[in-house]
Design an enzyme around this catalytic site. Structure first.
Site, PDB file in Angstrom:
ATOM      1  N   PRO A 219      47.370  47.215  73.511  1.00  0.00           N
ATOM      2  CA  PRO A 219      46.993  45.898  73.145  1.00  0.00           C
ATOM      3  C   PRO A 219      45.776  45.573  73.794  1.00  0.00           C
ATOM      4  CG  PRO A 219      48.952  45.612  74.760  1.00  0.00           C
ATOM      5  CD  PRO A 219      48.495  47.171  74.675  1.00  0.00           C
ATOM      6  N   LYS A 220      44.855  46.121  73.639  1.00  0.00           N
ATOM      7  CA  LYS A 220      43.618  45.897  74.158  1.00  0.00           C
ATOM      8  C   LYS A 220      42.874  44.710  73.462  1.00  0.00           C
ATOM      9  CE  LYS A 220      42.214  50.260  76.346  1.00  0.00           C
ATOM     10  NZ  LYS A 220      41.314  51.177  76.630  1.00  0.00           N
ATOM     11  N   LYS A 221      42.172  43.655  74.269  1.00  0.00           N
ATOM     12  CA  LYS A 221      41.407  42.709  73.815  1.00  0.00           C
ATOM     13  C   LYS A 221      40.112  42.708  74.184  1.00  0.00           C
ATOM     14  CE  LYS A 221      45.063  39.733  71.866  1.00  0.00           C
ATOM     15  NZ  LYS A 221      45.490  38.356  71.913  1.00  0.00           N
TER      16      LYS A 221
ATOM     17  N   ARG B  77      43.826  50.767  70.836  1.00  0.00           N
ATOM     18  CA  ARG B  77      44.708  50.306  70.014  1.00  0.00           C
ATOM     19  C   ARG B  77      44.690  51.150  68.811  1.00  0.00           C
ATOM     20  NH1 ARG B  77      45.769  45.001  68.705  1.00  0.00           N
ATOM     21  NH2 ARG B  77      44.937  43.586  70.320  1.00  0.00           N
TER      22      ARG B  77
END
Length: 231
Positions: A97-99, A91
């Site tokens: 947009p890593k989660k 990020r």
């Protein structure tokens, strides 16, 4: 939390699955001025066994073919991984947009099974026959060059004004593919509002690959700056 470049990934096991999707859905997810190069999406599900700074973890990267001018690569609308350091780095540096989630890669008898689980929901489940057809490394990218990754980096100032609005690009370096196997695949998507991979519906499953490789993550570049272009 944000290690410096470069850092090395050793002996990563990767399940790559391609599927044909809705062209309008694909185009909708691309930030202009990126343009689609086709109607195919893919997911890479990684078992990272030995990574500098991060240690062992699992990651999943959903990609679609895209271009900016004469530069072609793959845009990542969704990424999920089990490493908090990986989430922060993706990020803060790449703008990805890593989660935080629970991807997994398993071998169940004669079947390879890859999953992305978040909030108790298997957002994606993919399968591939276990090592039936050996292929060369150049067979891994039949639809687009995923080694060049394109991302939208958007960061605001503390008062809400835009601080960074960029399309960034990076390419994996020092890639050594130890083995690669191909076969027919399946891809199943389930809705999840926090990780909506289902917005790239599976119109037709195409081809899958199981491969093992070493590679290095190196600095990238800014290929489009929205704030400069708007000035």
């Amino acid at each position: 939390m944000v290690p410096p470049f470069p850092f090395r990934f050793r002996n990563a096991e990767i399940l790559t699955l391609y599927w044909r999707t809705d062209p309008e859905a694909l185009t909708f997810l691309l930030p202009p001025p990126l343009q689609p190069t086709g109607d195919v999406a893919c997911v890479h599900i990684y078992r990272m066994t030995d990574t500098d700074w991060l240690g062992p973890y699992h990651e999943a990267n959903v990609m679609v073919g895209a271009r900016l001018g004469d530069r072609e690569g793959a845009y990542s609308p969704y990424l999920a991984l089990s490493s908090d350091v990986g989430v922060a780095h993706g990020r803060e540096v790449h703008g990805q947009p890593k989660k935080l989630a629970s991807p997994s890669l398993e071998f169940r008898d004669d079947l390879v099974v890859g999953r992305i689980e978040r909030n108790g929901i298997d957002v994606l489940t993919g399968t591939l026959p276990y090592k039936q057809q050996a292929v060369t490394p150049d067979a891994l990218k039949p639809f687009f060059d995923f080694a060049t990754n394109l991302n939208l980096k958007a960061v605001d100032h503390i008062d809400g004004r835009p601080a960074i609005r960029q399309i960034t690009s990076r390419r994996l370096s020092e890639v050594t593919v130890h083995e690669a196997w191909a076969g027919p695949c399946t891809v199943e998507l389930r809705p999840n509002a926090q990780l909506p991979v289902f917005r790239l519906p599976v119109m037709e499953p195409l081809q899958g690959f199981l491969w093992r490789a070493d590679f290095t993550l190196v600095p990238g570049e800014i290929i489009h700056d929205y704030l400069t272009e708007a000035a």
